[in-house]
Design a protein around this motif. Structure first.
Motif, short mmCIF file in Angstrom:
data_model
loop_
_atom_site.label_atom_id
_atom_site.label_comp_id
_atom_site.label_asym_id
_atom_site.label_seq_id
_atom_site.Cartn_x
_atom_site.Cartn_y
_atom_site.Cartn_z
N ARG A 89 0.87 -1.06 0.35
CA ARG A 89 0.74 -0.07 0.26
C ARG A 89 1.12 0.94 -0.23
O ARG A 89 0.62 2.37 0.93
N ILE A 90 1.24 1.75 -1.08
CA ILE A 90 2.45 2.24 -1.31
C ILE A 90 2.46 3.10 -2.09
O ILE A 90 2.35 2.44 -3.64
N ASN A 237 -3.00 10.97 -12.05
CA ASN A 237 -1.54 10.34 -12.00
C ASN A 237 -0.96 9.39 -11.68
O ASN A 237 0.11 8.94 -12.09
N ILE A 238 -1.14 9.33 -10.46
CA ILE A 238 -0.75 7.76 -9.75
C ILE A 238 -1.17 6.86 -10.07
O ILE A 238 -0.11 6.00 -10.33
N GLY A 239 -2.72 6.32 -11.22
CA GLY A 239 -2.13 4.75 -11.94
C GLY A 239 -2.07 5.16 -13.19
O GLY A 239 -1.76 3.87 -14.02
N GLU A 240 -2.01 6.77 -13.46
CA GLU A 240 -0.85 6.12 -15.48
C GLU A 240 -0.24 5.75 -15.66
O GLU A 240 -0.27 4.26 -16.57
N GLY A 256 -2.32 -2.68 -19.60
CA GLY A 256 -1.83 -3.02 -17.76
C GLY A 256 -2.37 -3.68 -16.39
O GLY A 256 -2.40 -4.18 -16.93
N LEU A 257 -1.49 -3.31 -15.18
CA LEU A 257 -1.56 -4.10 -14.96
C LEU A 257 -2.68 -3.81 -13.21
O LEU A 257 -2.83 -4.28 -12.44
N ASP A 258 -3.42 -2.73 -13.67
CA ASP A 258 -3.98 -2.39 -12.53
C ASP A 258 -5.41 -3.40 -12.59
O ASP A 258 -5.48 -3.76 -13.24
N THR A 259 -5.74 -3.10 -11.01
CA THR A 259 -6.64 -3.71 -11.24
C THR A 259 -8.52 -3.25 -9.75
O THR A 259 -7.61 -2.19 -9.71
N ALA A 260 -9.26 -3.33 -10.02
CA ALA A 260 -9.80 -2.64 -9.40
C ALA A 260 -10.22 -2.55 -7.43
O ALA A 260 -10.07 -1.12 -7.47
N ASN A 261 -9.73 -3.21 -7.81
CA ASN A 261 -9.03 -3.70 -6.21
C ASN A 261 -8.00 -2.06 -5.29
O ASN A 261 -8.24 -1.48 -4.84
N LEU A 262 -6.85 -2.14 -6.67
CA LEU A 262 -5.85 -1.70 -6.78
C LEU A 262 -6.50 -0.25 -6.58
O LEU A 262 -6.15 0.87 -5.86
N THR A 264 -9.20 0.76 -6.18
CA THR A 264 -10.39 1.22 -4.76
C THR A 264 -9.22 1.70 -3.79
O THR A 264 -9.56 3.37 -3.22
N ALA A 265 -8.22 1.34 -3.67
CA ALA A 265 -7.51 1.40 -2.40
C ALA A 265 -6.70 3.05 -2.91
O ALA A 265 -6.58 3.78 -1.76
N ARG A 266 -6.49 2.99 -3.93
CA ARG A 266 -5.95 4.25 -4.91
C ARG A 266 -6.39 5.34 -4.51
O ARG A 266 -5.97 6.39 -3.94
N ARG A 267 -7.77 5.27 -4.43
CA ARG A 267 -8.56 6.72 -4.23
C ARG A 267 -8.90 6.56 -3.13
O ARG A 267 -8.95 8.06 -3.24
#
Length: 307
Positions: A89-90, A237-240, A256-262, A264-267
């Motif tokens: 969670r960094i 910016n953080i998810g770019e 891309g390596l993003d997921t719904a869980n990631l 949500t935590a990023r938001r």
């Protein structure tokens, strides 16, 4: 081989250091690379990434080695950001950062390529600020505290930017030579200007989203007073780098390596940052290079504090 060379394609333009470490008992992820004459293949399952293909020859033929397994725009860079979010969670801004020690204030200049980060970076150093990162700024929160981690200390800078605006940073060989390096950029080692701390706890935060244009006459600072607007801008910016698909070696698409869980935590992390008392200002800036800071660095700028 280590240490990595300082060059435009190097991971040292993404991270403070890249070093060999003992293999941990429980690693955050696994990256398997198999040299094979077969068609290039990629698969990601959880934190297990598998590559198979003729990577030696692909590396030799690649038009842009930045987009390779080990290039600074390639897979390992994005994979590391993915593991930092998933396992620790960094979160990582695509930004440079400068520290004002007397004010205990961290300036985070967030934006994509060509937005003006380098102008802020070099002019900030010239104004006495300490370098905290050139490209990726990492943060988390622990026990109610915001923790910031030092990023890269090498920046890829256009030679013309140095010649026109920052000759102080230009090496004698480049200042006299008519030749322009590959991509018109040079990897500039700014570690002599680094902040002595690699971790900062609860500094005051100023986040700027710049657009720097030659010829612009005025400095325009537009605070994002609406929390939802600020959250949206910083979330993007953080998810770019995590979300975008990248083409490696000109032929191998890696989604891309993003997921719904990631996401949500990023938001949630961005909402917490925007709402924090430590976040003094989130603003967009329109300016020319010589005016990029406006009055932000002066004590009188404190009147701009967000409500």
């Amino acid at each position: 081989s280590f240490p990595l060379p300082i060059e435009v394609k190097s991971l040292l333009t993404d991270f403070k250091e890249v070093a060999e470490i003992p293999v941990p008992l429980h690693p955050d992820g696994h990256l398997f690379i198999s040299e094979s004459p077969s068609k290039p293949f990629y698969k990601l399952t959880g934190t297990r990434a598998i590559f198979r293909g003729p990577f030696v020859s692909l590396t030799r033929r690649a038009s842009d080695p930045r987009y390779s397994l080990w290039g600074n725009q390639g897979f390992f860079y994005r994979y590391a950001l993915y593991l930092l979010e998933k396992k620790h969670r960094i979160w990582s801004f695509h930004a440079c950062a400068l520290f004002d020690r007397p004010k205990n204030r961290l300036y985070v200049i967030a934006g994509g390529a060509g937005s003006g980060k380098t102008v802020y970076l070099l002019s900030g150093v010239e104004n006495g600020l300490e370098l905290f990162s050139t490209e990726s700024v990492h943060f988390t929160f622990v026990g109610g505290h915001f923790i910031w981690f030092m990023g890269s200390l090498v920046d890829n800078v256009r030679v013309e930017t140095l010649r026109l605006h920052f000759p102080h940073f230009l090496s004698p060989s480049l200042s006299m030579s008519p030749d322009i390096p590959w991509l018109g950029k040079v990897a500039l080692d700014l570690s002599p200007y680094r902040c002595r701390e690699e971790i900062l706890c609860d500094p005051e935060i100023v986040i700027l989203l710049p657009r720097i244009e030659e010829g612009r006459r005025s400095f325009e600072l537009n605070p994002l007073e609406s929390p939802s607007r600020a959250v949206h801008a910083l979330f993007d910016n953080i998810g770019e780098k995590l979300a975008e698909t990248v083409l490696l070696y000109d032929i191998l698409p890696v989604p891309g390596l993003d997921t719904a869980n990631l996401a949500t935590a990023r938001r949630q992390a961005v909402e917490k940052l925007v709402g924090s008392e430590k976040t003094w200002l989130v603003a967009s800036v329109l300016s020319r290079p010589g005016l990029c800071w406006g009055d932000i660095l002066s004590n009188s700028a404190r009147k701009r504090r967000r409500k």
